[in-house]
Design a protein around this motif. Structure first.
Motif, short mmCIF file in Angstrom:
data_model
loop_
_atom_site.label_atom_id
_atom_site.label_comp_id
_atom_site.label_asym_id
_atom_site.label_seq_id
_atom_site.Cartn_x
_atom_site.Cartn_y
_atom_site.Cartn_z
N SER A 103 0.24 -9.88 -5.12
CA SER A 103 0.40 -8.74 -3.95
C SER A 103 -0.05 -7.45 -4.44
O SER A 103 -0.36 -6.53 -3.72
CB SER A 103 1.60 -8.56 -3.51
OG SER A 103 2.61 -8.25 -4.39
N GLU A 104 -0.21 -7.17 -5.78
CA GLU A 104 -0.60 -5.64 -6.31
C GLU A 104 -1.84 -5.27 -5.87
O GLU A 104 -1.77 -3.96 -5.45
CB GLU A 104 -0.77 -5.77 -7.79
CG GLU A 104 -0.97 -4.49 -8.67
CD GLU A 104 -0.96 -4.39 -10.18
OE1 GLU A 104 -1.17 -3.43 -10.47
OE2 GLU A 104 -0.56 -5.47 -10.92
N HIS A 105 -2.89 -5.97 -5.67
CA HIS A 105 -4.29 -5.32 -5.31
C HIS A 105 -4.66 -5.99 -4.09
O HIS A 105 -5.77 -5.93 -3.65
CB HIS A 105 -5.16 -5.56 -6.36
CG HIS A 105 -5.09 -5.03 -7.59
ND1 HIS A 105 -4.73 -3.42 -7.87
CD2 HIS A 105 -4.60 -5.42 -8.83
CE1 HIS A 105 -4.50 -3.24 -9.14
NE2 HIS A 105 -4.56 -4.54 -9.73
N SER A 106 -3.80 -6.94 -3.43
CA SER A 106 -4.35 -7.69 -2.06
C SER A 106 -3.93 -7.24 -0.93
O SER A 106 -4.13 -7.99 -0.07
CB SER A 106 -4.06 -9.32 -2.55
OG SER A 106 -2.76 -9.53 -2.63
N VAL A 107 -2.88 -6.55 -0.60
CA VAL A 107 -2.47 -5.84 0.37
C VAL A 107 -2.90 -4.42 0.82
O VAL A 107 -2.92 -3.60 -0.19
CB VAL A 107 -0.72 -5.86 0.31
CG1 VAL A 107 -0.29 -5.29 1.73
CG2 VAL A 107 -0.11 -7.08 -0.13
N HIS A 108 -3.72 -4.34 1.72
CA HIS A 108 -4.51 -3.27 2.02
C HIS A 108 -3.65 -2.61 3.37
O HIS A 108 -3.51 -3.21 4.35
CB HIS A 108 -5.91 -3.44 2.60
CG HIS A 108 -6.62 -2.42 3.19
ND1 HIS A 108 -6.99 -1.31 2.37
CD2 HIS A 108 -6.95 -2.21 4.25
CE1 HIS A 108 -7.67 -0.34 3.14
NE2 HIS A 108 -7.83 -0.87 4.41
N PHE A 109 -3.35 -1.28 3.36
CA PHE A 109 -2.74 -0.52 4.50
C PHE A 109 -3.83 0.29 4.96
O PHE A 109 -4.44 1.21 4.34
CB PHE A 109 -1.59 0.36 3.99
CG PHE A 109 -0.88 1.19 5.02
CD1 PHE A 109 -0.47 0.51 6.12
CD2 PHE A 109 -1.43 2.63 5.11
CE1 PHE A 109 0.13 1.43 7.12
CE2 PHE A 109 -1.00 3.35 6.22
CZ PHE A 109 -0.09 2.85 7.10
#
Length: 571
Positions: A103-109
């Motif tokens: 999840s470190e770079h794969s969740v985009h807000f």
């Protein structure tokens, strides 16, 4: 004594004629392609993989097989809610990586919508999530369903699709490049990863080990997707990149199935890509390449060579590289405001040495190899730089002092004193063969009656940017003179046939530049008129295969040329 061969003549499936050529593709089925184990309609089957895997899932459902379909993502036909899985790593990471790594770079807000988007599962919830916790909770449901589907499966079909992927700093692979559907592409976070054979094989081994830990009795069917790549992020042509990708995947699949009773290969790739009976590239046996097929291949060969990879041309480039090394070592340390500027290829590296021997101050010389100009390894600019060489870092270092020198002359309005000598647009060891290829493609009916109009059209179609460099230098106010290549093609057996075309090319170039108000010094013609012992001016370089350097002249030729040019400039 009877001849003994290692081929069993009773087995039709091992001979191309009986197993392939005699089959009416599209009407008959190929025999003996069954997997190592039986798969019945009542067996529970799961599948994953590239887009072709969805076709497999669709067919299994439509034909009454007991197919495990995901309940979390009903928009696609798949056993799991991951969407398309293009590489083994893309599925393996869900089994072996921590939630933090995933999840470190794969969740985009997204600020505008105040929604969270999952870059790893972009097809599962395209409307996004209200919170990060909601997104991560859905991922847990996906993995719970995945394990449950595998636990009740008797067979798992996995379709290998690609070797290219986009990965982040944790080596987490994405189904598409971030920013294509959701998120933003950040080159500091995401890089292209091209998996090699060992990596694919290792990931596949670990993936099946993880699946076996969920269901020890499960059996596997491996396929390779016959669907070509949509695009490649490598520097290769898509045709080459696709061939390499499928070759790696097919090799892995073949090796992985060897010696394993619980893994079988199914040839979906071969069934789609095997040549049809009507394929013009093969004879009726669909194995022997036809004359048309050979011609088709060799037309591409000739077009891709464009004269630059023939043995003679490769020798020329080797000689040019030597000249480039000399130019780099020498540098361009002239004082700013030097009124004589040289811009060209290896000829101008040699001409620069002749000017130096004559004690003539100048700036520049060789900037790029001839192939750099001929193959458009530069970028035009709209500022005083005119262009940026792209052949190498060294070529840009050689170009910058030239730009500085010309700019200094412009700043003090001394352009009327400034002479720029160049041979950009000549490079006849490349451009002449390029012209012939262009004629063969665009005006084949005129190959036996080439005239000036054909050359002019070729210059307009293929040499416009090269000629733009020259014309922009003239527009800056400098006096520009274009210098032809030497005439030594005509004096050696291996190049004599090309000599008339080379001379005609230079004649046409002279005509065009004169029409545009640019001076042209036809060194080849003047040399032939004045020199009675031309071979003494030729290059003495002999290559390992015995061929001569007919493209360049010797030192005496460039000394002659430098003296002729100086007398013109002084007058």
């Amino acid at each position: 004594m009877a001849l003994v061969l290692p081929y069993d003549s009773s087995r039709d499936e091992i001979f191309w004629r009986t197993a392939v050529a005699n089959i009416r593709t599209g009407f008959d089925t190929f025999n003996m392609l069954t997997p190592k184990f039986d798969i019945e309609r009542h067996h529970r089957i799961s599948s994953a993989g590239s887009c072709f895997a969805q076709h497999i899932g669709n067919w299994l459902m439509q034909n009454g097989y007991c197919y495990n379909r995901s309940l979390l993502n009903r928009d696609e036909v798949s056993s799991f809610a991951f969407g398309n899985i293009y590489t083994p790593r893309s599925l393996l990471q869900w089994f072996v990586c921590s939630d933090d790594e995933l999840s470190e770079h794969s969740v985009h807000f997204e600020v505008e919508s105040c929604r969270y988007y999952d870059l790893l599962l972009p097809r599962a919830a395209e409307a996004g999530y209200q919170s990060r916790d909601e997104l991560l909770a859905f991922r847990k449901l996906v993995m719970e369903e995945t394990r449950a589907q595998l636990a009740q499966s008797e067979c798992f079909i996995f379709t290998l699709g690609l070797i290219e992927a986009w990965a982040d700093g944790n080596d987490i692979c994405y189904p598409s490049c971030p920013g294509v559907k959701f998120g933003e592409y950040d080159p500091e976070k995401y890089q292209l990863k091209v998996f090699n054979y060992q990596e694919i094989f290792s990931d596949l081994s670990e993936l099946f080990k993880q699946i076996k830990s969920v269901n020890p009795d499960i059996r596997f069917v491996l396929t390779v997707s016959p669907v070509p790549l949509t695009a490649t992020a490598t520097d290769n042509h898509i045709l080459v990149a696709n061939g390499y990708s499928k070759s790696v995947l097919r090799a892995v699949a073949g090796a992985f199935c060897q010696g394993r009773n619980d893994v079988s290969y199914f040839p979906s790739f071969e069934l789609i890509t095997t040549p049809l009976p009507e394929d013009f590239r093969y004879l009726d046996n669909r194995r022997t390449v036809s004359e048309k097929g050979v011609g088709y291949v060799m037309r591409h060969w000739a077009a891709s060579l464009n004269g630059k990879q023939t043995p003679e041309a490769s020798h020329i480039e080797a000689a040019c590289d030597d000249e480039m090394l000399d130019a780099i070592k020498k540098g361009t340390s002239s004082d700013l405001g030097t009124p004589l500027t040289l811009i060209g290829d290896s000829h101008f590296g040699k001409l620069a040495k002749s000017f130096a021997r004559l004690g003539q101050s100048f700036c520049g010389g060789m900037v790029m190899n001839g192939s750099g100009f001929a193959q458009h390894k530069f970028m035009l600019t709209t500022d005083a730089d005119v262009m940026v060489p792209l052949e190498s870092v060294e070529s840009r270092r050689l170009w910058q002092p030239i730009v500085n020198n010309l700019d200094s002359l412009c700043k003090v309005q001394r352009q009327s004193e400034s002479w720029v000598l160049t041979n950009i647009g000549l490079q006849t060891h490349q451009t002449v063969s390029g012209f012939i290829q262009w004629m063969s493609s665009e005006r084949s009916e005129r190959l036996n009656q080439i005239d000036i109009e054909d050359y002019v059209e070729f210059f307009d179609a293929n040499m416009r940017d090269q000629m733009t460099i020259v014309f922009r230098l003239k527009e800056q106010g400098h006096r520009v003179m274009v210098i032809s290549d030497p005439p030594f093609w005509q004096y050696f057996e291996e190049s004599k046939e090309m000599a008339p075309l080379v001379m005609a090319y230079m004649d046409a170039m002279e005509y065009v530049w004169q029409q545009m108000g640019v001076e042209f010094f036809h060194a080849a013609r003047i040399f032939n008129q004045e020199i009675s012992d031309p071979i003494h001016y030729a290059s003495t370089l002999v290559y390992a295969d015995g061929s001569r350097d007919y493209f360049h002249g010797g030192d005496s030729y460039y000394d002659w040329l430098a003296e002729k040019l100086l007398s013109l400039l002084e007058s």
